[in-house]
Design a protein around this motif. Structure first.
Motif, short mmCIF file in Angstrom:
data_model
loop_
_atom_site.label_atom_id
_atom_site.label_comp_id
_atom_site.label_asym_id
_atom_site.label_seq_id
_atom_site.Cartn_x
_atom_site.Cartn_y
_atom_site.Cartn_z
N GLY A 182 0.82 -1.20 0.00
CA GLY A 182 0.00 0.00 0.00
C GLY A 182 0.86 1.25 0.00
N GLN A 183 0.25 2.36 0.38
CA GLN A 183 0.98 3.62 0.46
C GLN A 183 0.43 4.45 1.62
OE1 GLN A 183 -0.22 6.62 -2.62
NE2 GLN A 183 -1.06 4.81 -3.65
N GLY A 184 1.03 5.60 1.82
CA GLY A 184 0.61 6.46 2.93
C GLY A 184 1.60 6.42 4.07
N HIS A 185 1.08 6.47 5.30
CA HIS A 185 1.94 6.50 6.49
C HIS A 185 1.33 5.66 7.60
CE1 HIS A 185 3.19 10.08 4.27
NE2 HIS A 185 4.35 10.01 4.90
N VAL A 186 2.20 5.24 8.55
CA VAL A 186 1.74 4.54 9.74
C VAL A 186 2.29 5.26 10.97
CG1 VAL A 186 1.47 2.28 8.68
CG2 VAL A 186 3.70 2.94 9.62
N HIS A 187 1.57 5.20 12.06
CA HIS A 187 2.01 5.79 13.32
C HIS A 187 2.86 4.79 14.09
CE1 HIS A 187 -0.59 9.40 13.18
NE2 HIS A 187 -1.37 8.61 12.46
N CYS A 188 3.89 5.28 14.74
CA CYS A 188 4.75 4.42 15.54
C CYS A 188 5.27 5.21 16.74
CB CYS A 188 5.92 3.89 14.72
SG CYS A 188 7.17 5.13 14.35
N HIS A 190 8.15 6.16 17.25
CA HIS A 190 9.14 7.15 16.85
C HIS A 190 8.54 8.27 16.02
CE1 HIS A 190 12.02 4.29 18.33
NE2 HIS A 190 11.62 3.38 17.47
N GLY A 191 7.24 8.20 15.74
CA GLY A 191 6.62 9.23 14.92
C GLY A 191 5.78 8.61 13.82
N ILE A 192 5.71 9.30 12.71
CA ILE A 192 4.92 8.83 11.57
C ILE A 192 5.90 8.40 10.48
CG2 ILE A 192 3.22 9.46 9.82
CD1 ILE A 192 2.10 11.49 11.78
N LEU A 193 5.78 7.14 10.05
CA LEU A 193 6.69 6.59 9.05
C LEU A 193 5.97 6.34 7.74
CD1 LEU A 193 8.68 3.94 11.12
CD2 LEU A 193 9.38 6.25 10.50
N PRO A 194 6.69 6.47 6.62
CA PRO A 194 6.08 6.20 5.32
C PRO A 194 5.92 4.70 5.08
CG PRO A 194 8.39 6.70 5.03
CD PRO A 194 8.10 6.90 6.50
N VAL A 195 4.95 4.36 4.24
CA VAL A 195 4.75 2.98 3.79
C VAL A 195 5.38 2.85 2.40
CG1 VAL A 195 3.01 1.27 3.12
CG2 VAL A 195 2.62 2.74 5.12
N PRO A 196 6.20 1.81 2.15
CA PRO A 196 6.60 0.72 3.03
C PRO A 196 7.47 1.22 4.19
CG PRO A 196 7.06 0.20 0.72
CD PRO A 196 6.77 1.66 0.79
N VAL A 197 7.36 0.55 5.35
CA VAL A 197 8.15 0.96 6.50
C VAL A 197 9.63 0.62 6.24
CG1 VAL A 197 6.24 0.74 8.11
CG2 VAL A 197 7.71 -1.24 7.69
N PRO A 198 10.55 1.30 6.91
CA PRO A 198 11.98 1.12 6.61
C PRO A 198 12.48 -0.32 6.62
CG PRO A 198 11.65 3.03 8.02
CD PRO A 198 10.32 2.38 7.90
N ALA A 199 12.04 -1.13 7.58
CA ALA A 199 12.54 -2.51 7.64
C ALA A 199 12.11 -3.32 6.43
CB ALA A 199 12.07 -3.20 8.92
N VAL A 200 10.90 -3.09 5.95
CA VAL A 200 10.43 -3.79 4.75
C VAL A 200 11.28 -3.39 3.54
CG1 VAL A 200 8.53 -3.93 3.08
CG2 VAL A 200 8.06 -4.19 5.52
N LEU A 211 8.80 -5.04 -5.00
CA LEU A 211 7.62 -4.42 -4.41
C LEU A 211 6.80 -3.73 -5.50
CD1 LEU A 211 9.04 -2.74 -1.17
CD2 LEU A 211 7.70 -4.83 -1.32
N LYS A 212 5.52 -3.90 -5.46
CA LYS A 212 4.62 -3.24 -6.40
C LYS A 212 3.65 -2.39 -5.61
CE LYS A 212 1.43 -4.11 -10.22
NZ LYS A 212 0.84 -5.13 -11.12
N GLN A 213 3.81 -1.08 -5.68
CA GLN A 213 2.98 -0.20 -4.87
C GLN A 213 1.61 -0.02 -5.52
OE1 GLN A 213 4.72 3.63 -3.85
NE2 GLN A 213 3.98 3.32 -1.78
N THR A 214 0.55 -0.16 -4.73
CA THR A 214 -0.82 -0.03 -5.20
C THR A 214 -1.43 1.27 -4.69
OG1 THR A 214 -1.84 -1.09 -3.28
CG2 THR A 214 -1.01 -2.54 -5.01
N GLU A 215 -2.67 1.51 -5.04
CA GLU A 215 -3.38 2.70 -4.58
C GLU A 215 -3.96 2.52 -3.19
OE1 GLU A 215 -3.45 5.62 -6.23
OE2 GLU A 215 -2.06 4.62 -7.60
N GLN A 216 -3.88 1.30 -2.64
CA GLN A 216 -4.46 1.03 -1.34
C GLN A 216 -3.76 1.84 -0.24
OE1 GLN A 216 -7.11 -0.96 -0.42
NE2 GLN A 216 -6.75 0.03 1.55
#
Length: 412
Positions: A182-188, A190-200, A211-216
């Protein structure tokens, strides 16, 4: 001995640990073996629930790890509940929420649990992949990474459960599709991280995942899921038959069916051999440079490498450098071409190759031992002395190469 299986993971709704375990259970792994394996771990304060759910009208297996503080409320883990670097988690206030463990701690726990060798190997491999990615993200050695979540009970259960199911299904090889994210951001924490998250991203980068980014909106791939996909030895074969299909349910509701589809497949062997041809036209390298590059390519494992005289634009005499290699060698061969020549582009295309069945034998002759290539054609053996062996004997005997070749051929 039971036949080894190839597992194909179709990750069109991403991938997470709980989705994978559910899909493997749906493929035929048993709850009895799963619970027996988990009972060997020094963990408590949780229970697992296995059931069936509908995802966009599809019947899928659902696997969930419920911690003590969740009982009663039965809060489902989100699809992205494995946030190894401390992202938002449903267990934020329970007694297990802050069970920080290093990779060294987890490895020692697994080593002492009495797990089956294959289960132990797979579990440690998946944890190590996550640890190395987290180490890069946080700038510390992998074995010193403190896991906020992968060290928590539910994530250990997910990874060991996936390993136990693969072992029971006799999975020897894993292949995976592109990983849809997917795309966007997640809360953690440490703050707000972009998707995909750094470890991924680190896992995808280090293990060649596509990785194939979708509109989800939202996270579809967890670090644990990425680590499972990183077991993959490549993409699915072009032709295969399907022996069994399993569906593992995700916890989120998407417009498309949120399931991980896993298949046990049998690859169809092609009559020919699929290789890749890499080519580059070069008109500004010296003969010494070109010769050295050819040596490097062959030493690195190219099936073949050769030059063809050509004329380029402005009627410049030049050479086409061609390299025949396996698909997994493409990156290595490209690196050599760019490093050792002046080329700024390499084209490639797949080729099919038919070859005779062959083997190398060592035979004794009146002049010493020689290696011989034995090829089979229509059930008939054809024998050809190997160049290096003939050259060595010719020098030792003080004879010409052609004379020694004929003498060796007469004796094999």
């Amino acid at each position: 001995m039971e036949e080894k299986k190839t597992l194909y993971l179709e990750c069109r709704s991403g991938i997470s640990g709980d989705m994978t375990v559910a899909a493997l259970l749906d493929l035929g792994a048993t709850e009895e073996n799963l619970r027996h394996t988990l009972a060997q771990l020094p963990l408590d304060g949780y229970e697992i629930r296995i059931g069936r759910v509908q995802k966009s009208g599809l019947d899928a297996c659902d696997f969930d790890v419920i911690l003590e503080e969740e009982k009663g409320a039965h809060v489902h883990h989100e699809h992205a509940h494995h946030h190894e670097h401390g992202e938002e988690h449903h267990h934020a206030h329970g007694p297990h929420a802050h069970a920080h463990r290093t990779w060294r701690d987890i490895e020692q726990m697994l080593d002492g649990a009495g797990l089956k060798p294959r289960v132990l190997e797979l579990s440690k491999q998946m944890f190590r992949i996550v640890a190395e990615a987290e180490g890069k993200v946080h700038g510390r050695p992998a074995d010193e990474v403190h896991f906020h979540e992968v060290g928590a009970v539910d994530s250990i259960v997910d990874i060991v459960s996936a390993a136990a199911c693969m072992e029971e299904l006799n999975v020897d090889r894993v292949v995976a599709s592109d990983i849809w994210e997917g795309q966007g951001h997640v809360h953690c924490q440490h703050g707000i991280l972009p998707v995909p998250v750094p470890a991924v991203l680190e896992i995808a980068s280090g293990h060649g995942l596509t990785l194939k980014q979708t509109e989800q909106q939202g996270e579809m791939v967890t670090p644990t899921g990425a680590a499972i996909a990183a077991l993959s030895e490549g993409k699915k074969p072009e032709k295969f038959t399907i022996e069994k299909i399993g569906l593992g349910a995700g916890k989120k509701e998407f417009p498309r069916a949120n399931v991980l589809r896993a298949m046990l497949i049998k690859e169809e062997r092609q009559p020919g051999e699929r290789l890749w041809m890499l080519e580059s036209n070069i008109d500004d390298c010296s003969g010494e440079v070109m010769g050295y590059c050819l040596e490097c390519l062959l030493e690195a494992g190219a099936r073949d490498a050769f030059f063809t005289s050509i004329y380029m634009k402005k009627n410049r005499p030049a050479y086409q450098l061609s390299v025949l290699c396996d698909e997994e060698q493409i990156e290595k061969m490209n690196a050599i071409l760019f490093r050792e020549t002046t080329t700024i582009g390499v084209r490639r295309y797949p080729v099919e190759r038919e070859s005779l069945e062959r083997r190398i034998e060592e035979v004794s002759t009146p002049y010493g031992k020689a290696k011989v290539k034995v090829c089979l054609l229509g059930g008939k053996e054809m024998r050809y002395p190997e160049y290096e062996s003939v050259k060595k004997l010719a020098k030792e005997q003080g004879m010409g190469y052609r004379e020694m070749y004929q003498l060796v051929k007469e004796n094999v």
